[in-house]
Write an enzyme that holds these catalytic residues in place. Structure first.
Site, short mmCIF file in Angstrom:
data_model
loop_
_atom_site.label_atom_id
_atom_site.label_comp_id
_atom_site.label_asym_id
_atom_site.label_seq_id
_atom_site.Cartn_x
_atom_site.Cartn_y
_atom_site.Cartn_z
N SER A 1 32.18 39.10 29.12
CA SER A 1 30.84 39.67 28.93
C SER A 1 30.51 39.79 27.45
O SER A 1 31.40 39.80 26.59
CB SER A 1 30.77 41.05 29.58
C1 LIG Z 1 31.51 39.01 34.16
S1 LIG Z 1 33.07 38.62 34.81
C2 LIG Z 1 34.02 40.04 34.31
C3 LIG Z 1 34.48 39.99 32.89
C4 LIG Z 1 35.73 40.80 32.64
N1 LIG Z 1 35.56 42.21 32.89
C5 LIG Z 1 36.31 40.54 31.27
O1 LIG Z 1 36.54 41.50 30.51
O2 LIG Z 1 36.53 39.36 30.97
C6 LIG Z 1 32.88 38.97 36.55
C7 LIG Z 1 34.16 38.79 37.32
O3 LIG Z 1 33.97 39.32 38.63
C8 LIG Z 1 34.80 38.59 39.49
N2 LIG Z 1 34.40 38.85 40.87
C9 LIG Z 1 33.35 38.34 41.58
N3 LIG Z 1 33.34 38.83 42.82
C10 LIG Z 1 34.40 39.67 42.91
C11 LIG Z 1 34.92 40.47 43.95
N4 LIG Z 1 34.34 40.52 45.16
N5 LIG Z 1 36.01 41.19 43.71
C12 LIG Z 1 36.63 41.17 42.49
N6 LIG Z 1 36.19 40.42 41.47
C13 LIG Z 1 35.08 39.69 41.67
C14 LIG Z 1 34.61 37.17 39.03
O4 LIG Z 1 35.65 36.33 39.49
C15 LIG Z 1 34.56 37.34 37.53
O5 LIG Z 1 35.82 37.12 36.96
#
Ligand SMILES: C[S@@+](CC[C@H](N)C(=O)[O-])C[C@H]1O[C@@H](n2cnc3c(N)ncnc32)[C@H](O)[C@@H]1O
Length: 436
Positions: free
Chosen positions: A91
């Protein structure tokens, strides 16, 4: 659900070893200092604990495949695509700082992060909660979890438990949590997250509210309601898996446009809206000035919460071939509109457009309301009225709203300000403007 839980670092003397022990000041350290100084100067970081975490954790080690300059730029970095769509990203540092400030972490807190991604945010949080706290970071994607594991090891971060799981269900094994944070967008406040919060705990999530995505910090009260402590604009990838909401974007065939319809109602029929677009009326100058942010999360949010026919008109393809004055904010974004298409012969659309010859659309400037179709004129009047009312209310934006979440099965006490109600799969969201 496959769970690959790995507690990293058996010796948890400190969540992060002091930067000084990692070696001399490097180019990366200088880039990190510049990034943190800029986040402070912009008011994104304002508490010492959040600042110390950003200064301690090397972001480039969580983005090993991008140039150093990009790793320390204030921008999101996509790290995974599925069928051409970004499914994971690191992000934007500004947004992370805003959310860490909203989260209000303290040493010793137990934290659940849903959306571990690169592991960078988990590392920042581990730094803040310290050796007496716990961070459990869940991602739905096994490969991303494996990558995060490597990044945390490279950065010498201890104190993060990584789990591969669908975060829609939370992670009951580690509950209760003082803080649960989603770094992925949701259009619901799921009962699992509420059930896994400690009494008085805080849930922070990017919540879709009729086309706006808002980072909402919610405190769990003894009455079972959640009350927002702060609200900010944001833009996150949406949840995959069990918590994936329904897709509310519908193409308007033949126009290169799409309608983003309300998530809690049927909304206008795109076929009828396509027909209405064939009948453009003359733009009516509006009495207020608007820039991109005003249109999207200022007036746009207001409109979505006060007018049932509100929608967003998006231009997903930059080469729409639309006349220049049709969209106010550049072809990659779109505009807000009122639409009706209840009746085949009485479809209409009225949308906010720039006044001809207007320059930089990011700054507030003159706009007009343009009607389309048989009902367009009446909708344009309603849209102009709404603009007037928003302006008279002091042009409220995302931080001026507060939300109360009423989970299904919990009563709404009489004293809760009703405001406007959005119904999600598992709760009602009551929106009201902050007094004053
Ligand atoms: C914007 S990224 C998060 C960035 C992260 N916090 C970082 O510091 O790099 C969103 C993440 O949510 C994950 N995601 C999507 N749906 C999800 C779910 N149902 N449960 C857990 N993770 C999920 C995606 O795989 C993705 O890696």
């Amino acid at each position: 659900m496959a769970i690959a839980s790995g507690r990293r670092g058996a010796l948890r003397l400190s969540a992060i070893r002091p930067a000084a022990r990692l070696g001399p000041v490097t180019e990366a350290a200088r880039a990190r200092t510049r990034m943190v100084d800029a986040l402070r100067a912009a008011g994104r970081i304002h508490t010492p604990a959040v600042e110390a975490a950003f200064r301690a954790v090397p972001r480039h080690l969580f983005l090993p495949d991008v140039p150093l300059e990009q790793a320390y730029a204030d921008e999101a970095v996509a790290v995974q695509y599925t069928d051409g769509v970004t499914t994971s990203s690191a992000s934007q540092p500004s947004m992370m700082a805003i959310m860490l400030e909203q989260l209000g972490l303290r040493p010793g807190h137990r934290v659940l992060e849903i959306g571990a991604g690169t592991g960078y945010n988990a590392a920042l949080m581990a730094r803040i909660v310290g050796p007496t706290g716990t961070v459990v970071a869940v991602d739905i994607d096994e490969a991303l979890v494996a990558g995060a594991e490597e990044h945390l090891a490279a950065a010498d971060v201890a104190g993060v438990d990584l789990v591969t799981a669908d975060g829609a269900l939370g992670h009951p094994a580690g509950a209760p949590y003082d803080r649960i944070v989603l770094t992925v967008g949701s259009d619901d406040v799921r009962p699992e997250w509420i059930a896994q919060l400690a009494p008085g705990g805080r849930l922070l999530l990017p919540l879709a509210v009729r086309g706006s995505q808002l980072s909402v910090a919610l405190d769990l009260g003894p009455d079972g309601l959640l009350h927002s402590d702060s609200v900010r604009s944001c833009a996150f990838i949406r949840l995959r898996g069990e918590g994936a909401g329904r897709d509310t974007i519908r193409p308007v065939d033949g126009w290169g446009l799409a309608l983003q319809l309300p998530d809690d109602g049927p909304g206008a029929d795109p076929t009828r809206i396509a027909a209405a677009l064939e009948e453009p009326g003359e733009p009516v100058p509006a009495p207020v000035s608007l820039g991109v942010v005003d249109v999207w999360d200022g007036f746009g949010l207001w409109l979505a919460l006060t007018e049932p026919g509100a929608c967003r008109v998006l231009a997903p393809d930059p080469d729409t071939g639309l006349p220049d004055d049709l969209l106010p904010l550049g072809p990659s974004t779109g505009t807000v509109a009122l639409a009706t298409a209840a009746d085949r012969d009485r479809a209409g659309l009225a949308m906010v457009v720039p006044l001809a010859g207007r320059g930089d659309l990011r700054r507030p400037g003159p706009v007009a309301v343009r009607p389309f179709g048989p009902e367009g004129a009446a909708l344009a009047d309603a849209l102009l009225d709404a603009l007037d009312r928003w302006d008279a209310a002091g042009r409220p934006g995302a931080p001026d709203w507060r939300f109360t979440i009423v989970p299904d099965g919990v009563d709404e006490p009489g004293e809760v300000p009703r405001g406007h109600v959005v119904t999600t799969a598992h709760c009602r969201v009551l929106a009201a403007l902050t007094p004053g």
